[in-house]
Design a protein around this motif. Structure first.
Motif, PDB file in Angstrom:
ATOM      1  N   ALA B 153      43.349  32.206  46.868  1.00 42.41           N
ATOM      2  CA  ALA B 153      44.140  31.766  45.715  1.00 42.41           C
ATOM      3  C   ALA B 153      43.360  31.952  44.405  1.00 42.41           C
ATOM      4  O   ALA B 153      43.925  32.328  43.375  1.00 42.41           O
ATOM      5  CB  ALA B 153      44.548  30.307  45.885  1.00 42.41           C
ATOM      6  N   ASP B 154      42.042  31.708  44.460  1.00 39.25           N
ATOM      7  CA  ASP B 154      41.216  31.883  43.253  1.00 39.25           C
ATOM      8  C   ASP B 154      41.164  33.353  42.837  1.00 39.25           C
ATOM      9  O   ASP B 154      41.262  33.688  41.654  1.00 39.25           O
ATOM     10  CB  ASP B 154      39.790  31.372  43.503  1.00 39.25           C
ATOM     11  CG  ASP B 154      39.747  29.857  43.660  1.00 39.25           C
ATOM     12  OD1 ASP B 154      40.755  29.193  43.320  1.00 39.25           O
ATOM     13  OD2 ASP B 154      38.716  29.336  44.134  1.00 39.25           O
ATOM     14  N   TRP B 159      43.223  37.818  39.023  1.00 37.84           N
ATOM     15  CA  TRP B 159      43.380  39.220  39.405  1.00 37.84           C
ATOM     16  C   TRP B 159      43.319  40.137  38.184  1.00 37.84           C
ATOM     17  O   TRP B 159      43.985  39.887  37.179  1.00 37.84           O
ATOM     18  CB  TRP B 159      44.712  39.422  40.138  1.00 37.84           C
ATOM     19  CG  TRP B 159      44.795  40.740  40.842  1.00 37.84           C
ATOM     20  CD1 TRP B 159      45.495  41.840  40.455  1.00 37.84           C
ATOM     21  CD2 TRP B 159      44.121  41.096  42.048  1.00 37.84           C
ATOM     22  NE1 TRP B 159      45.307  42.858  41.347  1.00 37.84           N
ATOM     23  CE2 TRP B 159      44.465  42.435  42.335  1.00 37.84           C
ATOM     24  CE3 TRP B 159      43.242  40.423  42.915  1.00 37.84           C
ATOM     25  CZ2 TRP B 159      43.988  43.122  43.451  1.00 37.84           C
ATOM     26  CZ3 TRP B 159      42.766  41.097  44.029  1.00 37.84           C
ATOM     27  CH2 TRP B 159      43.136  42.429  44.291  1.00 37.84           C
ATOM     28  N   PRO B 160      42.547  41.209  38.243  1.00 41.85           N
ATOM     29  CA  PRO B 160      42.408  42.071  37.062  1.00 41.85           C
ATOM     30  C   PRO B 160      43.684  42.853  36.762  1.00 41.85           C
ATOM     31  O   PRO B 160      44.336  43.378  37.667  1.00 41.85           O
ATOM     32  CB  PRO B 160      41.272  43.021  37.448  1.00 41.85           C
ATOM     33  CG  PRO B 160      41.161  42.952  38.928  1.00 41.85           C
ATOM     34  CD  PRO B 160      41.690  41.633  39.370  1.00 41.85           C
ATOM     35  N   ARG B 161      44.006  42.900  35.500  1.00 41.12           N
ATOM     36  CA  ARG B 161      45.163  43.634  35.011  1.00 41.12           C
ATOM     37  C   ARG B 161      45.068  45.100  35.434  1.00 41.12           C
ATOM     38  O   ARG B 161      44.009  45.710  35.314  1.00 41.12           O
ATOM     39  CB  ARG B 161      45.107  43.554  33.483  1.00 41.12           C
ATOM     40  CG  ARG B 161      46.409  43.693  32.792  1.00 41.12           C
ATOM     41  CD  ARG B 161      46.157  43.797  31.285  1.00 41.12           C
ATOM     42  NE  ARG B 161      47.371  44.208  30.633  1.00 41.12           N
ATOM     43  CZ  ARG B 161      48.288  43.341  30.190  1.00 41.12           C
ATOM     44  NH1 ARG B 161      48.083  42.045  30.273  1.00 41.12           N
ATOM     45  NH2 ARG B 161      49.395  43.800  29.629  1.00 41.12           N
ATOM     46  N   GLY B 162      46.160  45.635  35.933  1.00 40.22           N
ATOM     47  CA  GLY B 162      46.198  47.075  36.230  1.00 40.22           C
ATOM     48  C   GLY B 162      45.784  47.451  37.635  1.00 40.22           C
ATOM     49  O   GLY B 162      45.888  48.615  38.015  1.00 40.22           O
ATOM     50  N   PRO B 211      53.377  40.328  40.742  1.00 36.36           N
ATOM     51  CA  PRO B 211      53.886  41.642  40.324  1.00 36.36           C
ATOM     52  C   PRO B 211      52.990  42.805  40.753  1.00 36.36           C
ATOM     53  O   PRO B 211      53.460  43.928  40.862  1.00 36.36           O
ATOM     54  CB  PRO B 211      53.927  41.522  38.793  1.00 36.36           C
ATOM     55  CG  PRO B 211      52.966  40.424  38.458  1.00 36.36           C
ATOM     56  CD  PRO B 211      52.993  39.476  39.609  1.00 36.36           C
ATOM     57  N   PHE B 212      51.718  42.532  41.019  1.00 37.46           N
ATOM     58  CA  PHE B 212      50.813  43.636  41.377  1.00 37.46           C
ATOM     59  C   PHE B 212      50.767  43.891  42.874  1.00 37.46           C
ATOM     60  O   PHE B 212      50.055  44.778  43.339  1.00 37.46           O
ATOM     61  CB  PHE B 212      49.406  43.373  40.832  1.00 37.46           C
ATOM     62  CG  PHE B 212      48.868  41.995  41.157  1.00 37.46           C
ATOM     63  CD1 PHE B 212      48.976  40.956  40.234  1.00 37.46           C
ATOM     64  CD2 PHE B 212      48.267  41.750  42.376  1.00 37.46           C
ATOM     65  CE1 PHE B 212      48.483  39.682  40.543  1.00 37.46           C
ATOM     66  CE2 PHE B 212      47.765  40.485  42.681  1.00 37.46           C
ATOM     67  CZ  PHE B 212      47.879  39.445  41.759  1.00 37.46           C
ATOM     68  N   VAL B 213      51.533  43.110  43.651  1.00 37.09           N
ATOM     69  CA  VAL B 213      51.488  43.260  45.106  1.00 37.09           C
ATOM     70  C   VAL B 213      52.458  44.337  45.595  1.00 37.09           C
ATOM     71  O   VAL B 213      53.592  44.414  45.145  1.00 37.09           O
ATOM     72  CB  VAL B 213      51.797  41.917  45.796  1.00 37.09           C
ATOM     73  CG1 VAL B 213      52.213  42.122  47.258  1.00 37.09           C
ATOM     74  CG2 VAL B 213      50.578  41.001  45.728  1.00 37.09           C
TER      75      VAL B 213
END
Lengths: 249, 249
Positions: B153-154, B159-162, B211-213
């Motif tokens: 979760a951390d 999570w880094p953008r992009g 959204p990044f998954v």
């Protein structure tokens, strides 16, 4: 990923509702002393022919046990027709190759002796035990067939019509695997992985001339033989094999 | 596949022509007692920054040794930006995951604790040693960075953008991996593999909302965590990564 693990056992006997299936001493020991199961425990049995059946442990003793079959859990279904042809490597890695090839749906595992293969003997019983354990744990309904080692040249000379052979080629001249596979059709395939020392030039020359060979590159790094085998099988299943259909039944 | 194996060693020191590079006792022992090399033997050194350099063993003793550098063998080059995020599994399998992830070009290896992770401690020194050995044997010019374990979760919260996250989803509802990746673009990616017991439902719900998954299926069989990690990394490299360019330099 939230599935409940089922205790699955491969047996040889025919499976049908109400049948009493005998377990050998090894299977009984595994259920009793490793999994700590006793009479009444629920297991699933498969034999490679009749699908998979729920069963209840009736008896577990030193010399064996019995399971009474209930309902069918899954019907038999078509399995991939995919061979792995590989030059034997040392112990831990050959175990790993067989385990992973089984998980990835390989139907036949064929060790071949090449010029630079420096493993003289293959313990087929050990490989069969690995395949069986992997099949039990991976929800497969069948075991892959494990062949005795033969010479690569002999296998190529009697190559079955219509089966394509994906050759992992480290020379740097073969097209990238995803690009090559995207141009090919599904059907019976085999993956060929050479020994740690690579194929001899004469072997590569022969392979490149064979009409059923599709030589591919696996990227800029040098992969160990076991990595190449697993990567190539995964790519084949994903691009041309049964991974295209999702999880299925 | 007919390449000549080169004895490669990772060191920390800066590398340049004519430099004398000190080897620690472990490296000296490996060259002397495992590979049976002595003064004059040719080796190649890399440090993750200066490419790779030919060197000649000058001295090998109990407490260390020295190598005198000659020509540069390879220049530094861009490496894949690919993370592996995985729930730690038991000894042999975690070793294997790190070894294979290194061979497949992973740049960062990030163990994460999930709800059903039942491995409490991770021996980072052991993982680093595995990664180093795999890099030495696989012609990599860098080592992957091995992170200390953190909570899933951390990591997701920061999570880094992009960066896209490929989630191996065993629920059977995710699209097949090759089909999903064919629609995506190259760029920074990560692979996420859950523990043997699978993700908790709350974790899957969270992941699916991010959204990044990019959740994908890996076929009809149940794969062990190590198999899923290796298959997903190979697919990413083959379809969107540096396997597309052939063997390269």
């Amino acid at each position: 990923m939230a599935y409940t693990p089922v205790t699955r056992l491969h047996v040889d006997a025919p499976l049908a509702e109400g049948a009493e299936i005998a377990l050998d001493a090894k299977a009984a020991h595994y259920l009793k002393n490793v999994l700590r199961l006793g009479p009444g425990a629920r297991v699933a049995l498969f034999n490679g022919r009749d699908g998979e059946w729920w069963g209840e442990v009736a008896l577990l003793g030193k010399n064996g046990g019995t399971v009474r079959l209930g309902e069918q859990r899954r019907k038999p279904r078509p399995e991939p027709d995919l061979w792995l042809v590989f030059a034997p490597v040392k112990h831990a890695r050959i175990d790993y190759i067989v385990e992973k090839a089984t998980e990835l749906g390989t139907s036949e595992i064929r060790p071949v002796m090449t010029e630079r293969t420096n493993v003289a003997r293959v313990n087929l019983d050990r490989l069969k035990a690995n395949a069986r354990e992997a099949a039990e744990q991976t929800e497969r309904l069948t075991l892959p067939e494990i062949h005795a080692p033969e010479k690569l040249a002999d296998l190529l000379a009697s190559w079955p019509r219509g089966r394509s052979l994906l050759v992992c080629d480290e020379s740097g001249t073969a097209p990238p695997i995803a690009e090559a596979l995207a141009k090919r059709a599904p059907g019976p395939w085999a993956v060929l992985v050479g020994p740690e020392g690579g194929f001899a030039d004469s072997e590569l020359d022969l392979l490149r001339k064979l009409p059923f060979v599709c030589a591919v590159g696996l990227g800029p790094r040098v992969l160990r033989a076991d990595t190449a085998a697993i990567a190539a099988l995964a790519l084949l299943q994903a691009i041309l094999g049964d991974w295209r259909d999702g999880r299925g039944a």
